[in-house]
Design a protein around this motif. Structure first.
Motif, PDB file in Angstrom:
ATOM      1  N   VAL A  27       0.849  -1.181   0.000  1.00  0.00           N
ATOM      2  CA  VAL A  27       0.000   0.000   0.000  1.00  0.00           C
ATOM      3  C   VAL A  27       0.893   1.242   0.000  1.00  0.00           C
ATOM      4  CG1 VAL A  27      -1.810   1.284   1.202  1.00  0.00           C
ATOM      5  CG2 VAL A  27      -1.775  -1.222   1.317  1.00  0.00           C
ATOM      6  N   ASP A  28       0.780   2.054  -1.032  1.00  0.00           N
ATOM      7  CA  ASP A  28       1.466   3.348  -1.086  1.00  0.00           C
ATOM      8  C   ASP A  28       0.399   4.430  -0.978  1.00  0.00           C
ATOM      9  OD1 ASP A  28       3.680   1.856  -1.530  1.00  0.00           O
ATOM     10  OD2 ASP A  28       3.952   2.432  -3.626  1.00  0.00           O
ATOM     11  N   MET A  29       0.559   5.323  -0.010  1.00  0.00           N
ATOM     12  CA  MET A  29      -0.445   6.368   0.166  1.00  0.00           C
ATOM     13  C   MET A  29       0.207   7.699   0.474  1.00  0.00           C
ATOM     14  SD  MET A  29      -2.191   5.499   3.881  1.00  0.00           S
ATOM     15  CE  MET A  29      -2.981   4.024   3.254  1.00  0.00           C
ATOM     16  N   LEU A  77      -9.782  -1.470   0.898  1.00  0.00           N
ATOM     17  CA  LEU A  77      -9.423  -0.059   0.795  1.00  0.00           C
ATOM     18  C   LEU A  77     -10.202   0.837   1.764  1.00  0.00           C
ATOM     19  CD1 LEU A  77      -7.684   2.059  -0.513  1.00  0.00           C
ATOM     20  CD2 LEU A  77      -9.332   2.220  -2.395  1.00  0.00           C
ATOM     21  N   ILE A  86      -6.507  10.893   3.554  1.00  0.00           N
ATOM     22  CA  ILE A  86      -5.680  10.248   2.536  1.00  0.00           C
ATOM     23  C   ILE A  86      -6.035  10.856   1.185  1.00  0.00           C
ATOM     24  CG2 ILE A  86      -5.163   8.088   1.361  1.00  0.00           C
ATOM     25  CD1 ILE A  86      -4.076   8.224   4.196  1.00  0.00           C
ATOM     26  N   ARG A 140      -8.169   3.220   4.316  1.00  0.00           N
ATOM     27  CA  ARG A 140      -8.334   4.673   4.217  1.00  0.00           C
ATOM     28  C   ARG A 140      -8.723   5.294   5.549  1.00  0.00           C
ATOM     29  NH1 ARG A 140      -8.749   8.041   0.034  1.00  0.00           N
ATOM     30  NH2 ARG A 140      -8.584   7.261  -2.091  1.00  0.00           N
ATOM     31  N   GLU A 146      -9.246  -3.816  -3.672  1.00  0.00           N
ATOM     32  CA  GLU A 146      -9.652  -2.479  -3.237  1.00  0.00           C
ATOM     33  C   GLU A 146     -11.038  -2.496  -2.616  1.00  0.00           C
ATOM     34  OE1 GLU A 146      -9.286   0.346  -6.368  1.00  0.00           O
ATOM     35  OE2 GLU A 146      -7.102   0.137  -6.545  1.00  0.00           O
ATOM     36  N   ASP A 175      -4.235  10.116  -1.775  1.00  0.00           N
ATOM     37  CA  ASP A 175      -3.963   9.195  -2.883  1.00  0.00           C
ATOM     38  C   ASP A 175      -3.509   7.865  -2.293  1.00  0.00           C
ATOM     39  OD1 ASP A 175      -3.609   8.444  -5.601  1.00  0.00           O
ATOM     40  OD2 ASP A 175      -1.441   8.678  -5.353  1.00  0.00           O
ATOM     41  N   VAL A 176      -3.987   6.758  -2.871  1.00  0.00           N
ATOM     42  CA  VAL A 176      -3.602   5.445  -2.357  1.00  0.00           C
ATOM     43  C   VAL A 176      -3.571   4.438  -3.500  1.00  0.00           C
ATOM     44  CG1 VAL A 176      -6.000   4.867  -1.744  1.00  0.00           C
ATOM     45  CG2 VAL A 176      -4.121   3.670  -0.615  1.00  0.00           C
ATOM     46  N   GLU A 177      -2.576   3.561  -3.458  1.00  0.00           N
ATOM     47  CA  GLU A 177      -2.447   2.486  -4.450  1.00  0.00           C
ATOM     48  C   GLU A 177      -2.254   1.163  -3.729  1.00  0.00           C
ATOM     49  OE1 GLU A 177       0.688   3.211  -7.182  1.00  0.00           O
ATOM     50  OE2 GLU A 177      -0.135   5.119  -7.910  1.00  0.00           O
TER      51      GLU A 177
END
Length: 462
Positions: free
Chosen positions: A355-357, A402, A377, A406, A398, A379-381
């Motif tokens: 998870v990159d946020m 997700l 948050i 989040r 997701e 942006d999140v990937e």
């Protein structure tokens, strides 16, 4: 809402192992500042003003103390000159660029040279001061020159003024006044030592601001450069190397602040690195899902977990957090691995996701603490890192996890950040009229000084 995990002895062992491994990270090749401050001429004037009552107390003790008769044979006659009042009428500090400070003190002394007369004499003290760094790494205010003079201001009797002045010169211990002239200021050396105290960030993590050299004196003010160091579980940790050297930015000449603090982008990244090393960001999150509710979407769940169990997420950092400063805004970048599993007390993980946020980082000041929060948050990937239940499409990943990530990751990070971080300061003062100005690569904090209230005394406001 999930809570920060408490893992007792195992967490301490993990933390210790992390610290030992961290020594493999290249340390600073040279000591370099990551923050600092500039005390402006206005701040210097405020410090001088609040020092006046203290200076008057010190001088009253020194000058009005009973004189001990000199041990001369047959000398039993006490001195006829007596100081019965001491009033500091002026105390000022001015900058001497590239050198130090000029202290000017004017004191009115009420003199009784004889029972029927009253005199007011003016004691003027002019002293040059500078700041040195001692072998222990603390800053010290040192007197480099001192010149006191005494002159008569007024008298009810004009007779014998010269002889009275001569007697007064004997009464005033000029050498003592000059020897202790720096003590006329408000405990400067005790205050300077308090600058380098250790401050807690979390129960196991402490920070310390260390001056790298004696301050620089210029028309702009007094500039001090500091390096932040951290200890985790009592051990110093080496910080990531700053990609660029940090220099205190020049102030606008019209600045009305007493003091401007400056913090580099690297200061914030080092802080989050230290919190990560302390295990403060290790999170256990209870998901609203159960293995039974996930099973229709991931068929292998049924055979892996025959009974219905709550789904739990454990988040750890796979790379250190990073803070990015742009004009007018700050962002916190997080790089996590989230292990999804079930079972208690041992978690049986059935998949892991990277998870990159990115979250907006809000900065504010309360007294001498910098408060931080990452409420939203931006942006999140998510991407699948490992799976024991077969392929899981990104959209399903997701959909399942997700919303929880989040909501819970920033919430738990904000619990860690909620106490704030103590700013560099000296013990008797707090900060008021504070603003936070975020620029590319650094943050400026212009503020005013305020002397803290003491027992039986009023707070002096700036």
């Amino acid at each position: 809402m999930g809570r920060l995990s408490r893992k007792g002895t195992s967490m301490v062992k993990l933390c210790t192992l992390s610290i030992l491994l961290s020594f493999l990270v290249p340390a600073h090749s040279t000591r370099s500042p990551d923050c600092g401050g500039i005390l402006t001429p206005l701040g210097l004037s405020y410090f001088a003003e609040v020092s006046k009552p203290h200076a008057e107390t010190v001088l009253r003790q020194d000058l009005m103390a009973p004189t001990v008769p000199e041990p001369l044979v047959g000398s039993t006659k006490p001195s006829r000159t007596q100081i019965n009042s001491v009033k500091v009428t002026e105390l000022s500090l001015s900058l001497v660029p590239d050198s130090g400070l000029r202290l000017s003190v004017d004191v009115d002394l009420g003199i009784t040279p004889a029972p029927s007369t009253t005199k007011v004499m003016r004691l003027s003290i002019r002293a040059d001061l500078h700041v040195e760094m001692n072998p222990e790494g603390n800053l010290e205010l040192v007197t480099s020159a001192c010149k006191p003079t005494v002159e008569e201001v007024q008298s009810t009797e004009e007779v014998e003024s010269k002889s009275s002045s001569s007697e007064l010169d004997k009464e005033i211990n000029v050498d003592k006044v000059c020897l202790e002239v720096s003590k006329l200021l408000l405990s400067p050396n005790e205050e300077l030592i308090s600058l380098t105290a250790q401050f807690p960030v979390t129960p196991s993590c402490q920070l310390q601001y260390l001056p790298l050299a004696a301050p620089m004196f210029s028309e702009q003010g007094i500039t001090i450069s500091l390096q932040t160091t951290f200890q985790v579980a009592g051990m110093a940790i080496p910080l990531p190397v700053s990609p660029m050297p940090f220099n205190m930015p020049e102030l606008v000449s019209s600045s009305a602040a007493h003091l401007t603090l400056a913090f580099s982008e690297h200061f914030y990244t080092s802080l989050f690195f230290a919190l990560e090393m302390a295990g403060a960001f290790n999170m256990t999150i209870l998901s609203p899902l159960t293995t039974a509710t996930v099973a229709p979407k991931i068929s292998q769940m049924g055979s892996l977990f025959p009974e219905d169990l709550p789904v739990v997420l454990q988040a750890v950092f796979r790379s250190s957090p990073r803070v990015v400063l742009e004009e007018g805004k700050a962002a916190l970048k997080l790089f996590l691995t989230v292990h999804v599993g079930a079972g208690s007390p041992a978690l049986q993980s059935f998949l892991s996701a990277n998870v990159d946020m990115s979250a907006g980082l809000l900065l504010s000041i309360a007294n001498t603490r910098m408060m931080m929060s990452a409420p939203v948050i931006e942006d999140v990937e998510l991407s699948l890192a490992a799976s024991d239940v077969g392929p899981v499409p990104a959209a399903l990943l997701e959909d399942l996890f997700l919303p929880t990530i989040r909501a819970e990751v920033p919430a738990q990070i904000n619990v860690v950040l909620s106490e704030g971080v103590i700013l560099p300061h000296i013990s008797s003062f707090t900060y008021t009229d504070v603003s936070v100005m975020i620029h590319k690569d650094y943050v400026l904090v212009p503020c005013n000084l305020q002397l803290q209230a003491r027992t039986g005394a009023q707070t002096t406001a700036g």
